[in-house]
Design an enzyme around this catalytic site. Sequence first.
Site, PDB file in Angstrom:
ATOM      1  N   CYS A  25      11.457  -7.212   3.214  1.00 47.00           N
ATOM      2  CA  CYS A  25      10.222  -7.105   2.430  1.00 47.00           C
ATOM      3  C   CYS A  25       9.458  -8.415   2.280  1.00 47.00           C
ATOM      4  O   CYS A  25       8.244  -8.453   2.495  1.00 47.00           O
ATOM      5  CB  CYS A  25      10.536  -6.579   1.028  1.00 47.00           C
ATOM      6  N   TYR A  42       8.791   2.616  10.164  1.00 47.99           N
ATOM      7  CA  TYR A  42       7.878   1.739   9.435  1.00 47.99           C
ATOM      8  C   TYR A  42       8.151   0.279   9.774  1.00 47.99           C
ATOM      9  O   TYR A  42       7.239  -0.548   9.823  1.00 47.99           O
ATOM     10  CB  TYR A  42       7.940   2.002   7.927  1.00 47.99           C
ATOM     11  N   GLU A  45       5.175  -2.029  11.167  1.00 44.97           N
ATOM     12  CA  GLU A  45       4.819  -3.212  10.383  1.00 44.97           C
ATOM     13  C   GLU A  45       4.915  -4.476  11.229  1.00 44.97           C
ATOM     14  O   GLU A  45       4.026  -5.329  11.199  1.00 44.97           O
ATOM     15  CB  GLU A  45       5.729  -3.325   9.160  1.00 44.97           C
ATOM     16  N   HIS A  68     -15.056   1.238 -11.238  1.00 43.70           N
ATOM     17  CA  HIS A  68     -16.050   1.139 -10.167  1.00 43.70           C
ATOM     18  C   HIS A  68     -16.450  -0.312  -9.923  1.00 43.70           C
ATOM     19  O   HIS A  68     -16.619  -1.058 -10.881  1.00 43.70           O
ATOM     20  CB  HIS A  68     -17.292   1.949 -10.554  1.00 43.70           C
ATOM     21  N   GLU A  97     -10.609   4.520  -7.330  1.00 41.30           N
ATOM     22  CA  GLU A  97     -11.389   5.504  -8.079  1.00 41.30           C
ATOM     23  C   GLU A  97     -11.628   6.774  -7.271  1.00 41.30           C
ATOM     24  O   GLU A  97     -11.889   7.842  -7.838  1.00 41.30           O
ATOM     25  CB  GLU A  97     -12.726   4.910  -8.519  1.00 41.30           C
TER      26      GLU A  97
END
Length: 512
Positions: A81, A218, A222, A487, A492
Amino acid sequence: MAALCRGRHRWKGLKGLQVFTRNFTGRYDYDLVVIGGGSGGLACSKEAAQLGQKVAVLDYVEPTAKGTKWALGGTCVNVGCIPKKLMHQAALLGTAIKDAKKYGWQMPETVHHDWATMAEAVQNHVRSLNWGHRVQLQDKKVKYLNLKGSMLDEHTVRGLSKAGKETILTAKNIVIATGGRPKYPTQIPGAVEHGITSDDIFWLKRAPGKTLVVGASYVALECAGFLTGIGLDTTVMVRSVALRGFDQQMAGLVTDYMEAYGTRFMWRSVPKRVDKLSSGTLQVTWSDTETGREHKDTYDSVLWAVGRAPETKALGLDKLGVQLNKQSGKILVGPDESTSVPNVYAFGDISEGRPELTPTAIKAGKLLAHRLAGHSADLMNYDSVATTVFTPLEYGCVGLSEEEAERRHGKDGIEVFHAFYKPLEFTVAERDASQCYIKVICERGGHQKILGLHFTGPNAGEVIQGFSMSLQCGATYSHLLQTVGIHPTCAEEVVKIHITKRSGLDPTVTGC
């Protein structure tokens, strides 16, 4: 006598005097011995010590086939990670430099990336984390032993040093948290001799050059993503599908973006052999699984990302009777992380059916420590654990994939809300946003409980982390509609989502 001195300290009043005493059980050296010094093992050991347990942790790293080795902290800190995210950031900065011109920054025509500078900085940060873990163990009175641990019985661990010196430890409880290591396809000639894995890539002193990444997990995507992002010629060889186990529509968006980003993909291909040429380059022979035709090309590096194997073989579990999944090699555990042998527990990547994610191992380890110390009966909740794939266009998700939701509830039992959106940052930079997508999977009836949430776009991990808590609280589609967005943000768009797949309407977001 040291073996008799275990248990929690306590103060006892005796005729007005305070006498320092200990609880003597007289049977074991330690309350808890943890085999494995990765994120989960360290979290479990430190938490147990904080709760008054006498704890030892054993950790030993076998060098890779290329001789790469590292210090305390496990995969996440050293070869997972942390260095992955930092190299991903290096690639994102490369993209930001290109965007900067559109935003008015006067940039030189050519900008070059220096691998050695990046690698040294990343490795120095990793070493600082290694040292930090050592200090924390010392501060919390956890005995750290750089030994290769194996089981002799349900209360006894054998530790072996690099020099071959043996140490025997006894404990009331033993926890196995040894994690896994990348697999090599040993059946392919030249794979081990000439290839590297994710255990090597972050510790290379020189850039890997033109790279073939074999696999579409993954980890594979990555690594291919940040290699492409820093300007290296990178190809991904895929046998069948990308991101197996993830939502396949989302997986398709991730790989589509990567192809537009500059990563090459060879679909339905399997490697046959790797040969080192006199020039030092690697010649890879592979076949097309549809036509059967063979192909060849040369690369500077071949990175195998074809899965991970649990570190169980050297633990002596077979002699002890600890049951494993014969196919995966992982340890079979109960909801409380218990194995088939009393007093022996396992969690993290080594356990069958558990998410191979650092945060789940850390939380499971801490909860286990509390249960073993008698402070709690709480179990780890493995449902709706969020994760993010740090590809060039990040993909974050929590809950069920669309395929899994259909399998559990039926196609007519779910409602899928979706939207294609354009991040504001992409507009001035004139970047393609055709793979920026959000999908919210809900039960079709009742309160429309959210079953899964999927997001591709910038900062996907930051977006999904917040929404993941709502799923733990039983969030419904109406809860989304009641939430006011911030916003202008990408996040959102999740709370504004209103078009269903079933409707057949265009889900492209218009306006600001």
